[in-house]
Structures are given as structure tokens and as C-alpha cells.
Write a protein that holds these residues in place. Structure first.
Motif, PDB file in Angstrom:
ATOM      1  N   ASN A  67       0.785  -1.230   0.000  1.00  0.00           N
ATOM      2  CA  ASN A  67       0.000   0.000   0.000  1.00  0.00           C
ATOM      3  C   ASN A  67       0.820   1.285   0.000  1.00  0.00           C
ATOM      4  N   ASN A  68       2.120   1.157   0.245  1.00  0.00           N
ATOM      5  CA  ASN A  68       2.931   2.368   0.362  1.00  0.00           C
ATOM      6  C   ASN A  68       4.201   2.302  -0.475  1.00  0.00           C
ATOM      7  N   GLY A  69       4.149   1.541  -1.539  1.00  0.00           N
ATOM      8  CA  GLY A  69       5.294   1.486  -2.441  1.00  0.00           C
ATOM      9  C   GLY A  69       6.547   0.981  -1.771  1.00  0.00           C
ATOM     10  N   ASP A  70       7.547   1.858  -1.602  1.00  0.00           N
ATOM     11  CA  ASP A  70       8.808   1.448  -0.993  1.00  0.00           C
ATOM     12  C   ASP A  70       8.776   1.639   0.514  1.00  0.00           C
ATOM     13  N   GLU A  71       7.583   1.831   1.095  1.00  0.00           N
ATOM     14  CA  GLU A  71       7.312   1.919   2.528  1.00  0.00           C
ATOM     15  C   GLU A  71       8.094   2.997   3.255  1.00  0.00           C
ATOM     16  N   GLY A  72       8.601   3.969   2.535  1.00  0.00           N
ATOM     17  CA  GLY A  72       9.362   5.000   3.214  1.00  0.00           C
ATOM     18  C   GLY A  72       9.247   6.384   2.618  1.00  0.00           C
ATOM     19  N   THR A  73       9.355   6.505   1.292  1.00  0.00           N
ATOM     20  CA  THR A  73       9.525   7.815   0.682  1.00  0.00           C
ATOM     21  C   THR A  73       8.291   8.710   0.805  1.00  0.00           C
ATOM     22  N   PRO A 102      15.295   8.035   1.615  1.00  0.00           N
ATOM     23  CA  PRO A 102      14.910   6.750   1.022  1.00  0.00           C
ATOM     24  C   PRO A 102      15.563   5.543   1.668  1.00  0.00           C
ATOM     25  N   PHE A 103      16.615   5.756   2.468  1.00  0.00           N
ATOM     26  CA  PHE A 103      17.268   4.624   3.119  1.00  0.00           C
ATOM     27  C   PHE A 103      16.512   4.175   4.368  1.00  0.00           C
ATOM     28  N   ARG A 104      15.527   4.943   4.792  1.00  0.00           N
ATOM     29  CA  ARG A 104      14.726   4.580   5.966  1.00  0.00           C
ATOM     30  C   ARG A 104      13.488   3.797   5.528  1.00  0.00           C
ATOM     31  N   LYS A 105      13.323   2.624   6.103  1.00  0.00           N
ATOM     32  CA  LYS A 105      12.180   1.772   5.785  1.00  0.00           C
ATOM     33  C   LYS A 105      11.352   1.533   7.042  1.00  0.00           C
ATOM     34  N   ARG A 106      10.040   1.670   6.910  1.00  0.00           N
ATOM     35  CA  ARG A 106       9.158   1.464   8.051  1.00  0.00           C
ATOM     36  C   ARG A 106       9.301   0.052   8.615  1.00  0.00           C
TER      37      ARG A 106
END
Length: 206
Positions: free
Chosen positions: A16-22, A28-32
Motif C-alpha cells: 500500500n505504500n510502495g517502498d514503505e518509506g519515501t 529513502p534509506f529509511r524503511k518502516r
């Protein structure tokens, strides 16, 4: 069980959120899902020696606490959205009502950090909030500052040093932890950061 939940939450975020961070962060290096897994890790460390709590509820709440970002990137709504997703998952997987209500309460209130110092706040909620705060501080925060600097057009060691002073160091000025173990974890992070900044300043001749 926990791995299945972690994978479920990651799938929600990715789907639901693509790369779950941006959509919720300029980095972009941070991921939920990475943050969630680390908060789960911190929660495991904190509940380890406390027999008088519902450890399972704390750990499950840690897994679901940020899944609401898969619904909306609005930070003010993520706790409530996370609680709704968590409630649905637990109900569909046969958990009893009392357990569901406790976990949903923890997830829904984990962002309200003022509750940490209010009398009557359940220890389970305090531990969840401590686990949340312990992530991306100390050594990991230094890495974050450096990676953030690496995204800028002009990069220097001194700019990185100043960025660390502004963000990582400010973040650790006070110790917001309540439980003994969490306070000690935070104190060690403070010591590491102070020593690192001192060495970096010396190496740069500042």
C-alpha cells in the motif's frame, strides 16, 4: 508467530505504500518495516526481566505500532490506523478479546509520549514507547546523519560534524526513559555519542 506478524506488516507497507518509506520521509534509506523490526528487538530487550507484565502484548504492539502508515502518511492518524489494522488481524486470527483490547490500546496510544510520565500509565505502554524512542538514536542516529549529508550536493566532514551536533546530539540531551534498563541503554547511547563527537572534533582540528 512473531515472524508471521512481521511479514504481514511488511506486506501491508510494501503493497500500500510502495517502498514503505519515501511517502513519509525524505530519506529513502529509511524503511518502516526495518524500524518496526528494530522496535520489536528493543521491546524484547526491555521486557526480558519483567515478570509482572503482559510481555506478549508489548511485543505484538511493537510489531503493529506503525503499520498504519500503509493507509495514510499523515503522522497524526497513523496510531489510530495502526490500531484498526492490528485489531482486525488479531480478531481474524483467533486472539481473545481481552488480549486484543490491550494490544489495540497500546498501539493507539504509543505516540502520546507525555503518558510516559503520567501516573497510572500501564507499564506495557511505557515499555512500548521506550522501545520506539530507542530506535534510530545513538550509533544509528550518527549513521542517519551521515547518510542524510551524503544526499546533499555539497558534502564536507565539517558539515557532517555540525549536522550530528544539530540532530543526534540534541536528541540525546535528556534521558526520557522511565524503566531502569531503558535508562541504562539511553545513558550508554549518550556516552557513545559524546565520545564520538569529541574524537571527530579532535580529528578535524575544531
Amino acid at each position: 508467530m512473531y515472524e508471521e506478524m512481521l511479514q504481514y506488516v511488511k506486506n501491508c507497507l510494501v503493497t500500500n505504500n510502495g517502498d514503505e518509506g519515501t511517502k513519509v520521509s525524505p530519506f529513502p534509506f529509511r524503511k518502516r518495516s526495518d524500524h518496526i523490526r528494530r522496535v520489536f528487538m528493543w521491546a524484547q530487550r526491555l521486557v526480558e526481566d519483567i515478570p509482572s507484565i503482559n510481555r506478549k502484548a508489548v511485543l505484538v504492539a511493537a510489531i503493529f505500532h506503525d503499520v498504519g502508515y500503509s493507509v495514510s502518511s499523515d503522522n497524526s492518524k497513523h496510531a489510530k490506523n495502526s490500531a484498526a489494522i492490528c485489531k482486525k488481524y488479531l480478531a481474524e486470527n483467533g486472539y481473545d478479546t481481552d488480549f486484543i483490547n490491550l494490544v489495540v490500546y497500546l498501539v493507539e496510544n504509543h505516540s502520546n509520549k507525555r503518558l510516559m510520565r503520567e501516573e497510572g500509565t500501564p507499564l506495557e505502554l511505557i515499555l512500548l514507547m521506550e522501545a520506539d524512542l530507542l530506535d534510530e538514536t545513538g550509533a544509528l542516529s550518527i549513521i542517519w546523519d551521515c547518510m542524510a549529508m551524503g544526499m546533499q550536493e555539497v558534502q564536507t566532514y565539517e558539515k557532517a560534524y555540525n549536522h550530528i551536533l544539530k540532530y543526534s546530539c540534541t536528541q540525546l540531551n535528556e534521558n526520557p526513559m522511565i524503566t531502569t534498563k531503558a535508562k541504562e541503554f539511553w545513558r550508554k547511547k549518550q556516552e557513545l555519542l559524546c565520545e564520538f563527537v569529541e574524537h571527530l572534533s579532535f580529528d578535524l582540528g575544531l
